[in-house]
Design an enzyme around this catalytic site. Structure first.
Site, PDB file in Angstrom:
ATOM      1  N   GLU A  77       0.812  -1.216   0.000  1.00  0.00           N
ATOM      2  CA  GLU A  77       0.000   0.000   0.000  1.00  0.00           C
ATOM      3  C   GLU A  77       0.846   1.267   0.000  1.00  0.00           C
ATOM      4  O   GLU A  77       0.365   2.353   0.331  1.00  0.00           O
ATOM      5  CB  GLU A  77      -0.971  -0.038   1.177  1.00  0.00           C
ATOM      6  CG  GLU A  77      -2.019  -1.112   0.968  1.00  0.00           C
ATOM      7  CD  GLU A  77      -2.833  -1.462   2.199  1.00  0.00           C
ATOM      8  OE1 GLU A  77      -3.841  -2.150   2.017  1.00  0.00           O
ATOM      9  OE2 GLU A  77      -2.465  -1.080   3.313  1.00  0.00           O
ATOM     10  N   HIS A  96      -1.690   3.790   8.961  1.00  0.00           N
ATOM     11  CA  HIS A  96      -2.837   3.039   8.434  1.00  0.00           C
ATOM     12  C   HIS A  96      -3.064   1.824   9.314  1.00  0.00           C
ATOM     13  O   HIS A  96      -2.175   0.963   9.450  1.00  0.00           O
ATOM     14  CB  HIS A  96      -2.568   2.613   6.987  1.00  0.00           C
ATOM     15  CG  HIS A  96      -3.535   1.580   6.478  1.00  0.00           C
ATOM     16  ND1 HIS A  96      -4.887   1.623   6.733  1.00  0.00           N
ATOM     17  CD2 HIS A  96      -3.326   0.475   5.709  1.00  0.00           C
ATOM     18  CE1 HIS A  96      -5.467   0.580   6.159  1.00  0.00           C
ATOM     19  NE2 HIS A  96      -4.550  -0.126   5.541  1.00  0.00           N
ATOM     20  N   HIS A  98      -5.999  -1.244  11.041  1.00  0.00           N
ATOM     21  CA  HIS A  98      -7.179  -2.069  10.800  1.00  0.00           C
ATOM     22  C   HIS A  98      -7.915  -2.277  12.119  1.00  0.00           C
ATOM     23  O   HIS A  98      -8.370  -3.387  12.414  1.00  0.00           O
ATOM     24  CB  HIS A  98      -6.786  -3.412  10.197  1.00  0.00           C
ATOM     25  CG  HIS A  98      -6.332  -3.341   8.775  1.00  0.00           C
ATOM     26  ND1 HIS A  98      -6.315  -4.443   7.943  1.00  0.00           N
ATOM     27  CD2 HIS A  98      -5.882  -2.318   8.014  1.00  0.00           C
ATOM     28  CE1 HIS A  98      -5.860  -4.106   6.741  1.00  0.00           C
ATOM     29  NE2 HIS A  98      -5.586  -2.813   6.771  1.00  0.00           N
ATOM     30  N   HIS A 161     -12.118  -1.628   4.440  1.00  0.00           N
ATOM     31  CA  HIS A 161     -10.684  -1.854   4.577  1.00  0.00           C
ATOM     32  C   HIS A 161     -10.136  -1.494   5.968  1.00  0.00           C
ATOM     33  O   HIS A 161      -9.685  -2.363   6.703  1.00  0.00           O
ATOM     34  CB  HIS A 161      -9.978  -1.033   3.496  1.00  0.00           C
ATOM     35  CG  HIS A 161      -8.513  -1.275   3.368  1.00  0.00           C
ATOM     36  ND1 HIS A 161      -7.824  -1.010   2.211  1.00  0.00           N
ATOM     37  CD2 HIS A 161      -7.592  -1.737   4.237  1.00  0.00           C
ATOM     38  CE1 HIS A 161      -6.550  -1.304   2.376  1.00  0.00           C
ATOM     39  NE2 HIS A 161      -6.380  -1.758   3.610  1.00  0.00           N
TER      40      HIS A 161
END
Length: 222
Positions: A77, A96, A98, A161
């Site tokens: 990514e 980033h 999750h 996502h």
């Protein structure tokens, strides 16, 4: 090259795993060096507890790998990170994650409104944590999907996502914002549940923009 920045990015990635914001090798982190413009970024498919400083990868904004001492590849990514830096030249770090509750609202494609005032610290210009439209992970489409959300706010969700936070100063502050995304998402989830799935009250943009440090506090020699 950029050893201190590598250490800080690595430590942040490990903290994210310990704190539960990333599991099973998910998520990625990067920081930009102000002098060279290079980006230090985490590698793909490595357990964070096994990371060492030489595993951190240095890239330029054109996606060229400048240094990968241990032969690891940068996160798939990376294009998303690089697009954020190109879109927001003020940004110096990207986190980033999750995390659970944030990803729930990402799956639902549902922005998180300003249910508590703390969202004022996240530069949410529309009094919400927005959602970037779906882009397949690792593709230019994902990178393109974040352009408008990162202009709107320092925090946003990725449809189906996860979550992203950016900061103008350092990776530690970007990570703190990522933690706030999860906390605000959890609060919003509980508020919806307690309220019979009815939307709770939230703060308008004007109220969030009105905050200032109290003038009543006085300092010596002022």
């Amino acid at each position: 090259m950029l050893e201190d920045l590598k250490l800080r990015v690595m430590n942040t990635a490990k903290k994210a795993q310990r704190d539960g914001l990333c599991k099973h090798k998910s998520g990625n982190f990067s920081a930009r060096d102000a002098e060279t413009g290079y980006v230090v970024i985490t590698p793909t498919s490595v357990d964070r507890e096994d990371l060492v400083v030489p595993d951190m990868i240095v890239m330029d904004l054109d996606a060229n790998v400048i240094e990968n001492q241990t032969g690891l590849r940068p996160t798939s990514e990376s294009l998303m990170h690089l697009e954020i830096y190109k879109t927001r030249p003020d940004v110096m770090a990207v986190a980033h994650t999750h995390s659970m509750y944030a990803t729930v609202f990402a799956v639902l494609n549902k922005p998180v409104p300003a249910v508590v005032y703390e969202i004022a610290n996240l530069k949410c210009s529309k009094a919400r944590i927005p959602v970037a439209p779906y882009g397949r992970p690792g593709t230019p489409a994902l990178a393109e999907s974040v352009v408008e959300p990162c202009k709107e706010a320092d925090v946003f969700l990725l449809q189906g996502h996860g979550a992203v936070a950016v900061d103008e100063t350092n990776i530690e502050e970007a990570y703190l914002k990522a933690a706030y995304i999860e906390e605000l998402s959890e609060l919003y989830h509980h508020a919806l549940t307690a309220n019979g799935c009815q939307e709770p009250d939230s703060f308008p943009v004007e109220e969030l923009q009105s905050w200032e440090y109290p003038k009543e506090i006085k300092f010596p020699n002022a």
